[in-house]
Design a protein around this motif. Structure first.
Motif, PDB file in Angstrom:
ATOM      1  N   PHE A  92      40.826  28.969  35.392  1.00  9.24           N
ATOM      2  CA  PHE A  92      39.422  28.797  35.821  1.00  9.24           C
ATOM      3  C   PHE A  92      38.573  29.253  34.643  1.00  9.24           C
ATOM      4  O   PHE A  92      39.079  29.941  33.749  1.00  9.24           O
TER       5      PHE A  92
ATOM      6  N   ASP B  31      37.112  38.639  33.884  1.00  6.96           N
ATOM      7  CA  ASP B  31      37.888  38.051  34.981  1.00  6.96           C
ATOM      8  C   ASP B  31      38.410  36.725  34.455  1.00  6.96           C
ATOM      9  O   ASP B  31      37.636  35.806  34.201  1.00  6.96           O
TER      10      ASP B  31
ATOM     11  N   ASP C 191      45.506  35.459  37.474  1.00 10.28           N
ATOM     12  CA  ASP C 191      44.094  35.782  37.747  1.00 10.28           C
ATOM     13  C   ASP C 191      43.956  37.296  37.699  1.00 10.28           C
ATOM     14  O   ASP C 191      44.401  37.986  38.623  1.00 10.28           O
TER      15      ASP C 191
ATOM     16  N   THR D  79      41.465  40.762  36.595  1.00  5.87           N
ATOM     17  CA  THR D  79      40.167  41.307  36.170  1.00  5.87           C
ATOM     18  C   THR D  79      40.346  42.735  35.660  1.00  5.87           C
ATOM     19  O   THR D  79      41.031  43.545  36.298  1.00  5.87           O
TER      20      THR D  79
ATOM     21  N   GLU E  90      41.493  42.356  44.590  1.00  3.51           N
ATOM     22  CA  GLU E  90      40.409  42.442  43.609  1.00  3.51           C
ATOM     23  C   GLU E  90      39.114  43.014  44.177  1.00  3.51           C
ATOM     24  O   GLU E  90      38.094  42.328  44.220  1.00  3.51           O
TER      25      GLU E  90
ATOM     26  N   GLU F 138      41.456  43.528  39.287  1.00  3.22           N
ATOM     27  CA  GLU F 138      42.230  42.496  39.997  1.00  3.22           C
ATOM     28  C   GLU F 138      43.644  42.390  39.451  1.00  3.22           C
ATOM     29  O   GLU F 138      43.852  42.343  38.237  1.00  3.22           O
TER      30      GLU F 138
HETATM   31 MN    MN Z   1      39.723  36.647  39.056  1.00  6.60          MN
END
Ligand code: MN
Ligand code: GLY
Ligand code: MN
Length: 462
Positions: free
Chosen positions: A219, A248, A260, A262, A392, A432
């Motif tokens: 992302f 992130d 993913d 953070t 997270e 996260e």
């Molecule tokens: Mn994230």
């Protein structure tokens, strides 16, 4: 790709769950960026990847459950294509890599569907998120584009959710490959961060790492000293002494499984005492939330526990007041923690969100709340072995939200608005990690990425 048997077994299981019908699984195509021949980076559809694995545009999969057939449609490259794009094995050969023995030119998709419909076979398809695919299905099925969403097969969606949500060992290995890249992304940012840089100088390097090790980002990277904006995609701020920056970010493995992660990083390499106190509250809530993760417990319950720890920490800091259980029940903590604890992760970073977030994350026993904050919890139901979720939590000081609540006197019995106002400019803190639910509990995936105040400061100053 995984072994051909992996894809064949997934399709066999899907056929068993559905018991009949014709399943349409369109692959993605190249999409124009600013003129037709200049396209966005290609990303295959995740359900197509799951059942057919082929990572190329121009393909269409059909699983004919009634006749026990798996078919791929697509065109082989003509010599003119080879001049510009290079050679590619014929589809008949590529299809063997996912255990498919029957292939046809793309033009035959329509004939196959018409013939199935004439034999009263039931056609199933999944929700579509690209305009091009809605138009393609509308043409193939002979219905108006604005009726495609209403014709989505709920049985098909539910079957795919069952299969894709539970990860096998080989899928977990792929996620851990993406997490190896995350380790480099995060520790590089910690080493590079310093006053005087512009956010984009670190953002660009972090994104570049994903390309140099794998398939790119899962992302768009969030890297901002204005971390109170949850999905901040602006990268023009200067990094200043005393700031904290939220990073992130996630990578995709070669097979497009996501990570993913953070981390919140002090620009000057050292947290101030106040930053440290807020950070440790978020860390405590994340650590306890992860500790609770095991089969049978509702993720909503874990979210509420994390919210309570955050509330207790904010009471200690003088920002909240009253009974923490009552404050969480009223949703008062959401002024500072306005999002959910986490979400499923897999082939999509928010896994299965495109198939229907509430269908994937809630059931008759666990209904989605409409309370501000809790409503954003993407997964609330009981955890099961094989699920991969993020944990997270965060604390943010969002000027407009603080001012709105203060004017409305919202939850005023639990909030010290004067103290909250004084925190405007602090930014946000989120932590996260990615966790798999195991038979006896859970496992945090990937090589541990520096996370405590001391660990982060050490890498920043190394
Ligand atoms: Mn994230
Ligand atoms: N993609 C941002 C997050 O869910 O963490
Ligand atoms: Mn996430």
């Amino acid at each position: 790709m995984f072994r051909p048997e992996t894809y064949a077994e997934r399709r066999k299981e899907l056929k068993k769950i559905l018991g009949g019908g014709l399943l349409l699984i369109p692959g993605n195509d190249d999409v124009a960026f600013n003129y037709p021949a200049n396209t966005y980076k290609f990303r295959q559809d995740s359900s197509f990847l799951y059942y057919f694995g082929l990572d190329a545009p121009g393909l269409f999969g059909i699983i004919d459950v009634d006749n026990d057939k798996d078919i791929l449609f697509g065109n082989d490259r003509e010599v003119e294509d080879v001049v510009w794009m290079g050679p590619e094995p014929p589809l008949s050969e590529r299809a063997l890599k996912c255990g498919v023995n029957e292939t046809h030119p793309f033009a035959e998709v329509e004939k196959y569907i018409s013939s199935a419909k004439s034999k009263n076979q039931i056609v199933h398809y999944l929700p579509q998120y690209r305009a091009e695919k809605i138009i393609q299905l509308s043409d193939l099925l002979g219905v108006r584009h604005n009726t495609i969403a209403g014709g989505v097969s709920q049985d098909f969606v539910k079957a795919v959710i069952i299969q894709r949500s539970l990860k096998t060992e080989e899928e977990l290995s792929e996620i851990e490959r993406a997490l190896d890249i995350s380790y480099v992304m995060n520790t590089t940012a910690m080493k590079l961060i310093q006053p005087g840089l512009i956010e984009r100088e670190i953002y660009g390097i972090v994104e570049g790492i994903t390309l140099s090790y794998g398939a790119g980002v899962s992302f768009p990277v969030i890297f901002s000293v204005r971390g109170e904006t949850l999905h901040n995609h602006h990268h023009e701020n200067a990094l200043k002494e005393g700031d904290i920056a939220v990073l992130d970010s996630g990578a995709e493995s070669a097979l497009h499984y996501a990570s993913d992660i953070t981390r919140t990083i002090p620009v000057s390499g050292k947290f101030s005492p106040l930053q440290r106190d807020v950070y440790n509250t978020v860390l405590r809530s994340q650590t306890e939330a992860i500790e609770m993760m095991k089969p049978g417990i509702k993720y909503k319950e874990i979210h509420l526990r994390a919210a309570k720890i955050i509330t207790e920490g904010l009471i200690d800091l003088g920002l909240m007041k009253g009974n923490p259980d009552d404050a969480v029940a009223a949703g008062a903590h959401a002024l500072f923690f306005p999002h959910g604890l986490g979400h499923l992760m897999g082939l999509d970073v928010h896994d299965l969100e495109g198939l229907g977030e509430t269908l994937a994350g809630y059931d008759a026993e666990t209904q989605r709340s409409d309370q501000f904050g809790l409503a954003y919890l993407r997964y609330g139901k009981k955890l099961e072995t094989g699920l991969v979720l993020t944990a997270e939590p965060g604390i943010y000081f969002i000027p407009q939200l603080i001012r709105n609540w203060e004017v409305e006197k919202k939850n005023e019995e639990f909030i010290n608005f004067g103290k909250a106002e004084a925190m405007i400019g602090f930014g946000g803190i989120r932590i996260e990690d990615d966790v798999v639910i195991t038979e006896n509990g859970h496992r945090v995936l990937g090589r541990p990425i520096p996370k405590t105040v001391e660990e982060i400061e050490e890498v920043c100053n190394s």
